[in-house]
Scaffold this motif. Structure first.
Motif, short mmCIF file in Angstrom:
data_model
loop_
_atom_site.label_atom_id
_atom_site.label_comp_id
_atom_site.label_asym_id
_atom_site.label_seq_id
_atom_site.Cartn_x
_atom_site.Cartn_y
_atom_site.Cartn_z
N LEU A 78 0.86 -1.24 -0.01
CA LEU A 78 0.18 0.04 -0.08
C LEU A 78 0.80 1.18 0.07
O LEU A 78 1.17 1.85 -1.12
CB LEU A 78 -1.04 -0.17 1.14
CG LEU A 78 -2.05 -1.06 1.30
CD1 LEU A 78 -2.81 -1.34 2.30
CD2 LEU A 78 -3.05 -0.84 0.07
N TYR A 79 1.48 1.68 1.01
CA TYR A 79 2.09 2.82 1.32
C TYR A 79 3.47 2.86 0.21
O TYR A 79 3.62 3.91 -0.39
CB TYR A 79 2.63 3.23 2.74
CG TYR A 79 1.11 3.40 3.58
CD1 TYR A 79 0.72 4.74 3.76
CD2 TYR A 79 0.78 2.46 4.37
CE1 TYR A 79 -0.29 5.06 4.63
CE2 TYR A 79 -0.26 2.70 5.22
CZ TYR A 79 -0.73 3.94 5.06
OH TYR A 79 -1.93 4.23 6.12
N SER A 80 4.21 1.83 0.24
CA SER A 80 5.58 1.97 -0.41
C SER A 80 5.08 2.04 -2.09
O SER A 80 5.69 2.70 -2.82
CB SER A 80 6.71 0.90 0.08
OG SER A 80 6.67 0.78 1.52
N PHE A 82 2.52 2.70 -3.48
CA PHE A 82 1.83 3.76 -3.84
C PHE A 82 2.78 5.04 -4.10
O PHE A 82 2.54 5.92 -4.87
CB PHE A 82 0.62 4.24 -2.89
CG PHE A 82 -0.07 5.56 -3.21
CD1 PHE A 82 -0.82 5.26 -4.31
CD2 PHE A 82 0.32 6.68 -2.74
CE1 PHE A 82 -1.82 6.41 -4.75
CE2 PHE A 82 -0.55 7.80 -3.05
CZ PHE A 82 -1.74 7.63 -3.98
N SER A 83 3.65 5.05 -3.09
CA SER A 83 4.70 6.04 -3.43
C SER A 83 5.52 5.79 -4.64
O SER A 83 5.67 6.90 -5.29
CB SER A 83 5.80 6.10 -1.85
OG SER A 83 5.16 6.35 -0.86
N ASN A 160 -4.26 -0.30 -3.77
CA ASN A 160 -3.24 0.85 -4.02
C ASN A 160 -3.65 1.17 -5.61
O ASN A 160 -3.59 2.09 -5.93
CB ASN A 160 -2.07 -0.19 -4.37
CG ASN A 160 -1.04 0.69 -4.86
OD1 ASN A 160 -0.37 1.62 -4.22
ND2 ASN A 160 -0.42 0.18 -5.99
N ALA A 163 -6.33 3.69 -4.95
CA ALA A 163 -6.22 5.01 -4.06
C ALA A 163 -5.95 6.25 -4.91
O ALA A 163 -5.11 6.44 -5.80
CB ALA A 163 -5.09 4.78 -3.25
N GLY A 165 -4.93 8.98 -2.65
CA GLY A 165 -4.13 9.47 -1.53
C GLY A 165 -3.66 8.64 -0.75
O GLY A 165 -4.34 7.40 -0.47
N TYR A 166 -2.86 8.72 0.39
CA TYR A 166 -2.64 7.90 1.51
C TYR A 166 -3.58 7.73 2.29
O TYR A 166 -3.78 6.77 3.05
CB TYR A 166 -1.12 8.51 2.15
CG TYR A 166 -0.10 8.46 1.30
CD1 TYR A 166 0.71 7.23 1.08
CD2 TYR A 166 0.77 9.40 1.01
CE1 TYR A 166 2.06 7.20 0.52
CE2 TYR A 166 1.87 9.57 0.39
CZ TYR A 166 2.62 8.47 0.44
OH TYR A 166 3.65 8.32 -0.87
N ASP A 167 -4.66 8.81 2.55
CA ASP A 167 -5.57 8.75 3.54
C ASP A 167 -6.72 7.58 2.96
O ASP A 167 -7.25 7.05 3.96
CB ASP A 167 -6.43 10.06 3.36
CG ASP A 167 -5.60 11.06 3.94
OD1 ASP A 167 -4.63 10.96 4.75
OD2 ASP A 167 -5.98 12.31 3.86
N PHE A 169 -5.82 4.50 2.29
CA PHE A 169 -5.52 3.47 2.92
C PHE A 169 -6.12 3.08 4.35
O PHE A 169 -6.27 2.05 4.88
CB PHE A 169 -4.10 2.98 3.05
CG PHE A 169 -3.63 3.16 1.72
CD1 PHE A 169 -3.97 2.67 0.64
CD2 PHE A 169 -2.24 3.86 1.58
CE1 PHE A 169 -3.46 2.76 -0.80
CE2 PHE A 169 -1.62 4.00 0.09
CZ PHE A 169 -2.51 3.37 -0.78
N THR A 170 -6.40 4.18 5.21
CA THR A 170 -7.01 4.26 6.25
C THR A 170 -8.32 3.18 6.39
O THR A 170 -8.63 2.59 7.40
CB THR A 170 -7.64 5.64 6.76
OG1 THR A 170 -6.36 6.31 6.99
CG2 THR A 170 -8.04 5.45 8.26
#
Length: 253
Positions: A78-80, A82-83, A160, A163, A165-167, A169-170
């Motif tokens: 998710l986070y990595s 997506f970055s 992913n 999404a 934005g990162y939000d 994923f919450t």
């Protein structure tokens, strides 16, 4: 094998941060294990699993290690991911080489699974040091946990692809992963759940991961291994196919 250079690229970048990453990945599960395993374990004593009484800390450890594989794979996919895909535009740069989008998604899925098994291996080492389980069947549990990481990395890549934005994923963590942690028999036996909730939990991927791994911590073989294996395989294949379709749609749009 065009996914391999992408995987290797992620490995070389991550290598500089391997130790801080390891500490971050194992700190939380170890706190769960120590606080609940020893703290609550002193109150609970032993729990009966398939007619066998086991210490609560063994019960918790065999479930929480599946949860660790789930969390490590999910965070990375998710986070990595997506970055690299959206923020840093790394995927766009990679596709200037003779590597297509499908190979990148496959590499990201396998990389997230690698991060999961890396975390799981470190936690297993701590569990062995604490004497929680010395079962030789843990050698078989290790590749099963790799499969658990693959399953959850496939599911995470779906979100992913969706999404903005990162939000975003919450929602995935709050509405899917966190409830599953409490409905998959990690902290207490499934028999404690109401019948309807228990029936639903039988189809959750984490529940089926625990069903395969926990008996091996008890030095037993899973009595009903085919059903959990089929459920996890279905989530993996379906999740990866959907992640590919949504990622293609995102880049084509």
């Amino acid at each position: 094998m065009r996914w391999w250079p992408v995987f290797l690229r992620n490995l070389l970048v991550w290598r500089k941060l391997a130790i801080p990453s390891l500490v971050g990945n194992i700190a939380e599960p170890l706190m769960w294990l120590l606080a609940f395993g020893y703290g609550m374990g002193a109150l609970v004593g032993k729990i009966k699993v398939d007619g066998i009484e086991v210490p609560y800390i063994l019960f918790l450890a065999s479930g929480s290690i599946c949860m660790s594989a789930m969390n490590a794979a999910s965070f990375e996919a998710l986070y990595s991911a997506f970055s690299r895909m959206h923020v840093q535009k790394t995927w766009d740069g990679i596709m200037n080489a003779p590597i297509n989008l499908d190979s990148i998604v496959l590499a990201e899925m396998l990389w997230a699974a690698f991060k999961a098994i890396f975390t799981v291996t470190a936690i297993l080492g701590v569990m062995l040091a604490l004497g929680i389980s010395y079962s030789p069947k843990l050698l078989i549990a290790w590749p099963v946990l790799l499969g658990v990481g693959i399953t959850f990395s496939c599911l995470a890549l779906i979100f992913n692809a969706l999404a903005k934005g990162y939000d975003f994923f919450t929602y995935y963590f709050t509405l899917f992963l966190t409830p599953m942690m409490f409905l998959s028999g990690i902290f207490f036996p499934l028999e404690q759940l109401p019948p309807l909730v228990r029936a639903i939990s039988q189809w959750l991927p984490l529940t089926n991961a625990v069903a395969l791994v926990r008996p091996m911590f008890m030095d037993q073989w899973p009595t009903d291994w085919l059903r959990p294996l089929l459920v996890l395989t279905t989530y993996t294949v379906g999740g990866f196919w959907l992640a590919l379709a949504l990622t293609r749609k995102r880049f084509q749009g």
